[in-house]
Design an enzyme around this catalytic site. Structure first.
Site, mmCIF file in Angstrom:
data_model
loop_
_atom_site.group_PDB
_atom_site.id
_atom_site.type_symbol
_atom_site.label_atom_id
_atom_site.label_comp_id
_atom_site.label_asym_id
_atom_site.label_seq_id
_atom_site.Cartn_x
_atom_site.Cartn_y
_atom_site.Cartn_z
ATOM 1 N N SER A 155 63.925 20.416 66.299
ATOM 2 C CA SER A 155 65.161 20.968 66.446
ATOM 3 C C SER A 155 65.983 20.308 67.915
ATOM 4 C CB SER A 155 65.311 22.495 66.655
ATOM 5 O OG SER A 155 64.812 22.929 65.725
ATOM 6 N N ARG A 156 65.051 19.911 68.714
ATOM 7 C CA ARG A 156 65.665 19.259 69.941
ATOM 8 C C ARG A 156 66.200 17.885 69.749
ATOM 9 N NH1 ARG A 156 61.416 22.875 72.632
ATOM 10 N NH2 ARG A 156 62.274 24.192 73.884
ATOM 11 N N HIS A 171 61.069 22.545 59.104
ATOM 12 C CA HIS A 171 61.048 23.971 58.550
ATOM 13 C C HIS A 171 60.956 23.977 57.097
ATOM 14 C CE1 HIS A 171 63.142 24.193 62.753
ATOM 15 N NE2 HIS A 171 62.182 24.996 62.820
ATOM 16 N N LYS A 228 52.832 19.895 64.348
ATOM 17 C CA LYS A 228 53.828 19.204 65.609
ATOM 18 C C LYS A 228 53.443 19.792 66.875
ATOM 19 C CE LYS A 228 58.154 18.556 66.547
ATOM 20 N NZ LYS A 228 58.196 18.746 68.177
ATOM 21 N N HIS A 237 65.496 22.158 60.197
ATOM 22 C CA HIS A 237 65.534 20.965 59.575
ATOM 23 C C HIS A 237 64.605 20.983 58.565
ATOM 24 C CE1 HIS A 237 61.957 20.793 62.059
ATOM 25 N NE2 HIS A 237 62.645 20.955 63.136
ATOM 26 N N MET A 289 62.795 29.186 65.157
ATOM 27 C CA MET A 289 63.987 29.625 66.264
ATOM 28 C C MET A 289 65.048 28.901 65.699
ATOM 29 S SD MET A 289 62.120 29.631 70.029
ATOM 30 C CE MET A 289 62.079 27.729 70.320
ATOM 31 N N GLY A 290 65.243 28.870 64.375
ATOM 32 C CA GLY A 290 66.409 28.346 63.717
ATOM 33 C C GLY A 290 66.712 26.922 63.906
HETATM 34 O O1 PAF Z 1 57.554 26.847 67.021
HETATM 35 C C1 PAF Z 1 58.291 27.808 67.193
HETATM 36 O O2 PAF Z 1 59.568 27.502 66.508
HETATM 37 C C2 PAF Z 1 58.404 29.069 67.990
HETATM 38 O O3 PAF Z 1 57.430 28.670 69.237
HETATM 39 C C3 PAF Z 1 57.865 29.995 67.294
HETATM 40 C C4 PAF Z 1 56.470 29.893 66.715
HETATM 41 C C5 PAF Z 1 58.878 30.540 66.511
HETATM 42 C C6 PAF Z 1 57.921 31.565 68.217
HETATM 43 O O4 PAF Z 1 59.033 31.519 68.760
#
Ligand code: PAF
Length: 273
Positions: free
Chosen positions: A183-184, A34, A146, A31, A27-28
């Site tokens: 991300s939060r 990812h 996570k 960090h 979801m962008g």
């Molecule tokens: O883990 C995430 O970032 C989201 O839940 C995902 C898997 C990209 C689905 O929107």
């Protein structure tokens, strides 16, 4: 790196690809967590596709969909530097239709733990992951441990729907003080950032207890509760790798999970024992 906006363009490109394809859905607000998925995909595949899509259907009313961090320019740079081949950044209108055929989370596992506190969340997650897997059609897709329950449900969806993709589970990446990357975390002010460490601290304590021979889930949870006292705990749970609640820890088959609010920010973390 090619940036692709529509499902039809990605599907067309996919047909022309040779060799193995790895896919990292996100979801962008990328960090290091990812990045570890992206790097693994690049290492293990000939082509890597990353998607960035803040999926509205997995947020409940009143959750942080509107304020969820969107850092598209920085994310593009991160992907480019990492060596991503294709960045898929669709818009909501290109992904969702009116009155759709939906994928739903299972009746029990979709509505316990995370699903209990966020009812409907996993319907949205599975619905979008199903769509993305069909669009990208990867050989392997990478998800972090996570979001352990999400990972398990995605594995189950792939099994139940006979989908031809390997789901690769990747280790949690942590800050030096133990805080799991998310991300939060950007929502946390300095005081909350301090308190946020308590989640990983409580999990570390639990792991230590197991190492010292304690297997009783109640006793472990009680110790964790004590550590987590300064923040608002939603749940502490110990489950096996199929997400069945465990009264007694089974080494090699257990996950200890915690969800808590630090201020207004909801954080989750876990440790695989
Ligand atoms: O883990 C995430 O970032 C989201 O839940 C995902 C898997 C990209 C689905 O929107």
């Amino acid at each position: 790196m090619e940036i692709v906006k529509t499902p039809s363009d990605l599907k067309r490109l996919r047909k022309s690809m040779q060799g193995s394809v790895g896919f990292v859905p996100t979801m962008g607000a990328l960090h290091k967590g990812h990045l570890s998925l992206i790097e693994r995909s690049i290492k293990e595949n000939d082509t890597t596709i990353v998607s960035i899509f803040v999926n509205p259907t997995q947020f409940l009313p009143g959750e942080d969909f509107e304020k969820y961090p969107r850092r598209y320019e920085a994310d593009k740079k991160i992907c480019e530097l990492a060596g991503v081949d294709i960045l898929f950044m669709p818009e909501v209108k290109d992904i969702y239709f009116e009155d759709e055929v939906k994928v739903k989370a299972p009746d029990v596992l979709g509505y316990v733990l995370e699903g209990h506190f966020r009812p409907g969340h996993f319907d949205g997650v599975l619905h979008i992951v199903n769509k993305l897997l069909h669009i990208a059609s990867p050989d392997r897709a990478y998800f972090g441990k996570k979001d352990a329950q999400q990972l398990f449900l995605i594995q189950q969806m792939v099994r139940d729907h006979f989908m031809d993709v390997e789901i690769v589970s990747c280790e949690i990446v942590r800050e030096p003080d133990g805080l799991a990357l998310s991300s939060r975390n950007v929502y946390l002010d300095p005081d909350e950032r301090q308190k946020a460490q308590l989640l990983s601290k409580s999990l570390k304590k639990a792991a230590k207890m197991v190492q010292m021979g304690e297997k009783n889930s109640q006793k472990i949870k009680a110790q964790m509760e004590e550590i987590l006292q300064p923040i608002k705990v939603e749940y502490i749970e110990i489950v096996d790798r199929n997400f069945k609640r465990l009264d007694t820890i089974e080494v090699g088959n257990s996950i200890i999970l915690v969800a808590a609010y630090v201020g207004d920010t909801r954080l989750i973390d876990n440790i695989w024992i």
